[in-house]
Enzyme design. Structure first.
Site, PDB file in Angstrom:
ATOM      1  N   ASP A  98       0.833  -1.194   0.000  1.00  0.00           N
ATOM      2  CA  ASP A  98       0.000   0.000   0.000  1.00  0.00           C
ATOM      3  C   ASP A  98       0.872   1.251   0.000  1.00  0.00           C
ATOM      4  OD1 ASP A  98      -2.560   1.244   0.191  1.00  0.00           O
ATOM      5  OD2 ASP A  98      -3.214  -0.385   1.493  1.00  0.00           O
ATOM      6  N   ASP A 200      -3.480   4.190  -2.516  1.00  0.00           N
ATOM      7  CA  ASP A 200      -4.604   4.693  -1.735  1.00  0.00           C
ATOM      8  C   ASP A 200      -5.083   6.028  -2.308  1.00  0.00           C
ATOM      9  OD1 ASP A 200      -6.197   4.441   0.817  1.00  0.00           O
ATOM     10  OD2 ASP A 200      -5.208   6.351   1.233  1.00  0.00           O
ATOM     11  N   GLU A 261      -6.860   2.934  -6.117  1.00  0.00           N
ATOM     12  CA  GLU A 261      -8.184   3.023  -5.491  1.00  0.00           C
ATOM     13  C   GLU A 261      -8.822   4.355  -5.889  1.00  0.00           C
ATOM     14  OE1 GLU A 261     -10.071   3.203  -0.990  1.00  0.00           O
ATOM     15  OE2 GLU A 261      -8.305   4.393  -1.523  1.00  0.00           O
ATOM     16  N   HIS A 323     -10.948  -3.793   3.374  1.00  0.00           N
ATOM     17  CA  HIS A 323     -10.821  -3.338   4.758  1.00  0.00           C
ATOM     18  C   HIS A 323     -11.625  -2.075   5.060  1.00  0.00           C
ATOM     19  CE1 HIS A 323      -8.140  -0.857   2.449  1.00  0.00           C
ATOM     20  NE2 HIS A 323      -7.953  -0.043   3.477  1.00  0.00           N
ATOM     21  N   ASP A 324     -12.324  -1.528   4.069  1.00  0.00           N
ATOM     22  CA  ASP A 324     -13.055  -0.273   4.251  1.00  0.00           C
ATOM     23  C   ASP A 324     -14.563  -0.423   4.239  1.00  0.00           C
ATOM     24  OD1 ASP A 324     -11.002   1.604   4.602  1.00  0.00           O
ATOM     25  OD2 ASP A 324     -10.663   1.792   2.448  1.00  0.00           O
TER      26      ASP A 324
END
Length: 530
Positions: A98, A200, A261, A323-324
């Site tokens: 990430d 991200d 993302e 994870h969000d």
């Protein structure tokens, strides 16, 4: 795998805090991940993605980086990271890490220096702006985590921009020195052997230099007022494309890949297409369009069709959980005949979509969202908007390896940082290893099937057939993929073709000439004569 190893790949996301604790502090770490990599490789995936493990005060669980070229002691050391990469490569896994480039922690040395004044070397490395005459922020931009996107600094007597927490100030990408430095931090990890990056908030890098107000978004009031604006000026600016080209040039030097993302609730697929078009931007992109509550043939069909219409040479990466967001088996539970049937249907559907795929840890066990009480929360937006929004902790609880009376499910010898509740404990790796009909074994079978089907991994774009709900039907090469997205049985007719026969994994499916009968959440792959 070819040089374009990422095209059609399947990536398994590991949330490091919650995968495996190796030192008994209740928090997962790099050594623990290394111990469990055989589980990931055994699924048949191509790559593993690690959520952030850099030095951080952990105000946003590592998405607030204070040192971009070191490992946080919570997770181990650079030596532990190198060992993980080496072991992954031994097992045939690529490693994706990430990268949180849009903002840093407010404890990063550069921000500490920047806020000291307007005339130091780092003074314009972050986004600073004067107050309006009445002392209010320079414009109406809002934070994803609630409230204004501007925070006043009394020493510098200016506002700084933060699209997320106040402790996550945004870098000023209009300063090319910032771009150069961030690219060098990426090179640091490429030199250590990583195979790619998950980027991200990739559309948040640049802001409108004129600081113009965002327009209102029509509709009712929302729990989070961030959703009441169209973020025309605070993100997704045209200057982003030039920086994507610089990142692409860097990663292509190493044969590495990027997946970005895209955070946008109004035109995410359009941005995905724009950001992956051609050979000078991202290799892949994903959005939240399949990470929400919508579960219908039309929704999945239109997302895929629109992407390939807007970027026929682009490449998407699809996911149902991460994870969000609330885990997909909880989001879509009303459409399931039972938990296992829905889990298998979703896996078969996702892994047949054109593009690449990302799986989230625990998904292969059919895990659902963990119900947490307020006092158990750690996630800032969950704490702020409780109970209307419960945050992201429910999908981040530890991986469950066994159910032998250990309340952490084999994750740790200590009390885990987030609790493991009985519904999650019941779905553990050890128990599912013993049952050939388990969700875990199904994931292995469907991943092996995908790997053996060139049409499912290649550039073959899906040809959709319109069928009454809840049937989703499309063809890729000589393979017709049919899914019943409902809890009741259906019968549907296949398109004309030669030598049609069921092939590969299927669930509650019977074929009689061109009539395909599907039980609740049934699905089938039909081989044609093509």
């Amino acid at each position: 795998m070819t040089d374009e190893w990422w095209r059609g790949s399947v990536t398994y996301q590991v949330y490091p805090r919650s995968f495996q604790d190796s030192n008994g502090d209740g928090i997962g770490d790099l050594a623990g991940i290394t111990q469990r990599l055989h589980h990931v490789a055994g699924l048949g995936v191509d790559a593993v993605w690690l959520s952030p493990v850099f030095r951080s005060p952990m105000a946003d669980m590592g998405y607030d980086v204070s040192d971009y070229t070191d490992i946080d002691p919570l997770f181990g050391s650079l030596a532990d990271f190198d060992a993980l990469v080496a072991r992954a490569h031994e097992l045939g896994l690529k490693v994706i890490i990430d990268q949180v480039l849009s903002h840093s922690s407010d404890q990063h040395p550069f921000f500490v220096e920047s806020r000291k004044g307007r005339d130091n070397p780092k003074s314009d490395w972050y986004v600073w702006a004067d107050a309006r005459p009445d002392g209010t922020p320079p414009n109406n931009w809002s934070s994803v985590f609630g409230g204004s996107a501007w925070e006043w600094d009394g020493h510098r007597k200016q506002y700084y921009l933060h699209n997320f927490l106040t402790s996550q100030p945004d870098f000023n990408f209009h300063n090319t020195e910032v771009q150069d430095w961030l690219l060098e931090t990426m090179r640091f990890w490429l030199e250590r052997g990583v195979d790619g990056f998950r980027l991200d908030t990739v559309n948040f890098y640049f802001h409108d230099a004129k600081l113009r107000n965002n327009p209102a978004r029509k509709g009712e009031a929302q729990v989070n007022p961030y959703e009441m604006q169209l973020h025309k000026f605070s993100k997704t600016r045209p200057e982003n494309l030039d920086f994507l080209a610089r990142m692409r040039s860097l990663t292509d030097e190493y044969g590495a890949a990027m997946v970005g993302e895209v955070g946008d609730s109004t035109r995410a697929v359009e941005i995905m297409a724009e950001y992956t078009a051609g050979e000078t931007r991202l290799h892949q992109a994903y959005s939240f369009d399949m990470l929400g509550p919508e579960f219908s043939p039309r929704h999945f069909r239109t997302r895929i069709e629109r992407f390939f219409r807007d970027a026929p040479d682009g490449w998407p990466c699809w996911a149902f959980s991460n994870h969000d967001v609330i885990r997909h088996l909880t989001r879509w539970e009303e459409y399931g005949a039972d938990q296992d049937a829905l889990a298998k249907l979703c896996a078969a559907m996702l892994l047949s979509f054109p593009g690449s795929v990302c799986l989230y840890q625990g998904e292969e066990l059919g895990q659902t969202e963990t119900e947490l009480e307020f006092h158990e929360l750690t996630d800032p937006p969950g704490i702020r908007f409780w109970p209307d929004y419960k945050g992201r902790d429910g999908c981040r609880t530890p991986m469950v390896w066994d159910g032998n009376g250990n309340t952490s499910g084999g994750f740790s010898e200590a009390t885990p940082w987030l609790p493991v509740k009985p519904p999650q404990l019941a779905r553990n790796v050890s128990a599912q290893e013993e049952s050939s009909s388990s969700v875990l074994h199904f994931y292995r079978r469907i991943l092996a099937f995908r790997a053996a089907q060139p049409a499912l991994r290649g550039r073959e774009v899906a040809k959709f057939y319109r069928r009454p709900d809840p049937v989703l039907m499309f063809q890729r090469g000589g393979l017709i993929c049919v899914f019943n997205l409902g809890p009741e049985p259906v019968t549907t007719r296949l398109p004309p073709g030669e030598a049609q026969a069921l092939t590969g994994p299927h669930q509650a499916a019977e074929l009689a000439r061109r009539d395909l009968s599907l039980g609740p959440n049934g699905f089938a792959f039909v081989q044609t004569g093509e």
